[in-house]
Design an enzyme around this catalytic site. Structure first.
Site, short mmCIF file in Angstrom:
data_model
loop_
_atom_site.label_atom_id
_atom_site.label_comp_id
_atom_site.label_asym_id
_atom_site.label_seq_id
_atom_site.Cartn_x
_atom_site.Cartn_y
_atom_site.Cartn_z
N LYS A 22 4.49 35.91 25.42
CA LYS A 22 4.79 35.61 26.83
C LYS A 22 6.23 36.01 27.17
O LYS A 22 6.48 36.67 28.18
CB LYS A 22 4.62 34.11 27.08
CG LYS A 22 5.19 33.63 28.40
CD LYS A 22 4.99 32.15 28.60
CE LYS A 22 6.09 31.26 28.11
NZ LYS A 22 7.32 31.25 28.92
N ASN A 23 7.17 35.60 26.32
CA ASN A 23 8.58 35.80 26.67
C ASN A 23 9.04 37.25 26.53
O ASN A 23 10.14 37.59 26.94
CB ASN A 23 9.47 34.89 25.81
CG ASN A 23 9.36 33.44 26.25
OD1 ASN A 23 8.70 33.14 27.25
ND2 ASN A 23 9.99 32.55 25.51
N ARG A 93 10.55 29.84 36.10
CA ARG A 93 11.97 30.20 36.07
C ARG A 93 12.20 31.68 35.80
O ARG A 93 13.14 32.29 36.31
CB ARG A 93 12.62 29.35 34.97
CG ARG A 93 14.07 29.59 34.79
CD ARG A 93 14.62 28.71 33.69
NE ARG A 93 15.87 29.26 33.20
CZ ARG A 93 17.03 29.11 33.81
NH1 ARG A 93 17.10 28.43 34.93
NH2 ARG A 93 18.13 29.64 33.32
N CYS A 117 9.87 24.93 33.72
CA CYS A 117 9.79 23.72 32.90
C CYS A 117 10.95 22.77 33.22
O CYS A 117 12.09 23.20 33.38
CB CYS A 117 9.88 24.07 31.42
SG CYS A 117 8.37 24.71 30.73
N ARG A 122 18.99 24.05 34.31
CA ARG A 122 19.01 25.41 33.74
C ARG A 122 19.55 26.35 34.80
O ARG A 122 18.80 26.98 35.53
CB ARG A 122 17.59 25.81 33.33
CG ARG A 122 17.05 24.94 32.22
CD ARG A 122 15.59 25.22 31.95
NE ARG A 122 15.36 26.43 31.19
CZ ARG A 122 14.14 26.87 30.87
NH1 ARG A 122 13.08 26.22 31.29
NH2 ARG A 122 13.97 27.96 30.16
N ASP A 307 12.16 26.60 21.12
CA ASP A 307 10.74 26.58 21.50
C ASP A 307 9.83 26.11 20.36
O ASP A 307 8.62 25.99 20.56
CB ASP A 307 10.30 27.98 21.97
CG ASP A 307 10.81 28.31 23.36
OD1 ASP A 307 11.38 27.41 24.02
OD2 ASP A 307 10.64 29.46 23.81
N ILE A 329 20.22 23.52 22.70
CA ILE A 329 20.15 24.55 23.76
C ILE A 329 19.93 23.92 25.13
O ILE A 329 20.61 24.28 26.09
CB ILE A 329 19.00 25.55 23.48
CG1 ILE A 329 19.08 26.11 22.06
CG2 ILE A 329 18.97 26.66 24.53
CD1 ILE A 329 20.15 27.13 21.81
N ARG A 399 0.40 27.69 30.76
CA ARG A 399 1.43 28.67 31.12
C ARG A 399 1.76 29.58 29.94
O ARG A 399 2.18 30.72 30.15
CB ARG A 399 2.73 27.96 31.53
CG ARG A 399 2.60 27.19 32.82
CD ARG A 399 3.92 26.57 33.18
NE ARG A 399 4.97 27.59 33.09
CZ ARG A 399 6.27 27.34 33.10
NH1 ARG A 399 6.69 26.10 33.20
NH2 ARG A 399 7.14 28.30 33.03
#
Ligand code: UD1
Length: 420
Positions: A22-23, A93, A117, A122, A307, A329, A399
């Site tokens: 996904k990222n 985001r 999220c 953020r 994550d 983080i 998601r």
């Protein structure tokens, strides 16, 4: 609203095919805005965040279609808008990633302040500072960030105060079409950044500095079409390996890249898991053994990924010993701990850490997902717990995990999706 009902306590066994990341897919799709030519992207995962990105690009005028072989063909030849609307941006985001490409190619981008999220504040201040350093003007109007440039972006020397994945990606995409050389320092080094660099290169971008914390980009005037395959999802792979460990089962993930999972695999081994890597297969065998407690501190890559933090919290609920998990983080990424205490877990929050006294047995309970990775951790906890767990608000999990209940069922999990 959908929810999962899980009857836990069964060791999971079998093989799981890993989807595209996904990222990595999200910035790659955003990068399609950089050229008028058609791009062909394979291994794009079927996820709600990906659908949102395609809808967002569609709102700008991008055409996307999947061909008969499953390849996503995407064309930003005819754009009719430079505005990323609130209705879409508020749900994800990563929508902010359209800003760099729009600004670089068209000299204008309007993006609603991003949502996504709920894991602490953020901000996107570093993205904006970077665009300013490249000569853009930034204004805020009616809840939208409006970035403009009169005579195009120009190369610059920019240092990120904090390591940011999205910020690095946004500036990298902008710099690809900027005038002259851009040096980006203190960049994120996540494998998804490397995937974006490779993708941009195959579009004709000139980028050097792989595997270091400085990327140098020689801007070019146009980029062109390419074919690309998105990297495998390391977080999805890690999640299934932890599920094997927590349920004292044995799962092999297929189509993964162990190089991206260095510390995650180390921590699984420390927990007592027999981890074997063969090509693109990673096997986690925990049959007949109780996990040992493992401490975790999250950090930018190659540190331990934030994550994967929630999933290791779930693993520690069942472990022998006391573990401390520290999140460095994000500010507010420990909400799953409160939900886990509903399951009778012995877990306490201490500032940015959770302390877990592992138990031989944890009981299922109704719990609520608060963000994407928290939902995965609650599913793992439910799979390893005795009795029934109901996980609410699983729209979060949809998601970022492709067909998660099907994949889990295929390794023997008793998990069903229900609709209220
Ligand atoms: C990305 C990932 C997310 C992952 C995170 C950290 C995607 C789509 N999402 O999120 O899954 O958890 O990296 O690995 O790839 N920050 C600022 N100012 C900025 C930008 C960030 O202060 O302008 C801070 C954030 O608040 C956070 C930290 O930097 O505390 C890291 O955030 P960042 O790396 O930007 O995360 P994302 O790109 O949003």
């Amino acid at each position: 609203m959908d929810y999962f009902v899980i009857r836990g306590g069964k060791p999971l066994q079998g093989r799981v095919a890993i989807s595209g990341a996904k990222n990595a897919a999200l910035p790659i799709l955003a990068a399609s805005l950089l050229t008028s030519e058609t791009l062909r992207v394979s291994n794009v995962p079927h996820l709600n965040d990906v659908t949102t990105m395609i809808e967002l690009l569609g709102a700008l005028g991008v055409e996307a279609a999947v061909d008969e072989s499953g390849v996503l063909c995407i064309s930003a030849e005819h754009l009719n808008s430079r505005r990323a609307p609130y209705e879409l941006v508020k749900t994800m985001r990563a929508s902010i990633l359209v800003m760099g490409p729009l600004l670089a190619r068209f000299g204008r981008a309007e993006v609603s302040f991003p949502g996504g999220c709920a894991i602490g504040s953020r901000p996107v201040d570093l993205h904006l500072k970077g665009f300013e350093a490249m000569g853009a003007q930034i204004d805020v109007r009616d809840g939208y960030i409006v970035a403009t440039t009169e005579d195009g972006l120009r190369g610059c020397d920019f240092t990120f105060e904090t390591v940011t994945v999205g910020g690095t990606e946004n500036l990298l995409m902008a710099a690809a079409l900027a005038d002259g050389e851009t040096i980006l320092r203190n960049v994120a080094r996540e494998p998804e950044i490397t995937d974006l660099v490779k993708f941009l290169r195959s579009m004709g971008a000139v980028i050097s500095g792989d595997d270091s914390d400085t990327l140098t980009i020689q801007g070019v005037s146009t980029l062109h079409s390419c074919q690309y395959t998105v990297m495998p999802d390391r977080i999805e792979a890690g999640t299934y390996l932890v599920a094997a460990a927590a349920t004292r089962g044995c799962i092999t993930v297929d189509g993964a890249d162990a190089e991206h999972l260095g510390l995650v695999l180390d921590k699984l081994r420390e927990a007592g898991v027999d981890v074997q890597v063969e090509g693109t297969c990673i096997k986690a065998d925990m049959r007949g053994k109780r996990p040992r407690a493992v401490n975790i501190t999250t950090a930018p890559y190659p540190g331990f990924p934030t994550d994967m933090q929630a999933q290791f919290t779930a693993l520690n609920l069942f472990a022998d010993g006391v573990a401390r998990i520290t999140e460095t983080i994000f500010e507010n990424r420990l909400i799953h701990a409160q939900e886990m205490s509903r399951m009778g877990a012995n877990i306490a929050i201490d500032g940015h850490s959770v302390i877990i006294q592992g138990q031989e047995e944890v009981r299922g309970a109704p719990v609520m997902a608060s963000d994407l990775r928290a939902s995965a951790s609650l599913v793992i906890a439910g799979l390893a717990a005795q009795g029934e767990t109901r996980v609410d608000r699983i729209y979060h999990i949809d998601r970022g995990y492709e067909r998660i209940e099907e994949k889990l069922q295929s390794v023997g999990a008793d998990i069903v999706r229900k609709m209220r």
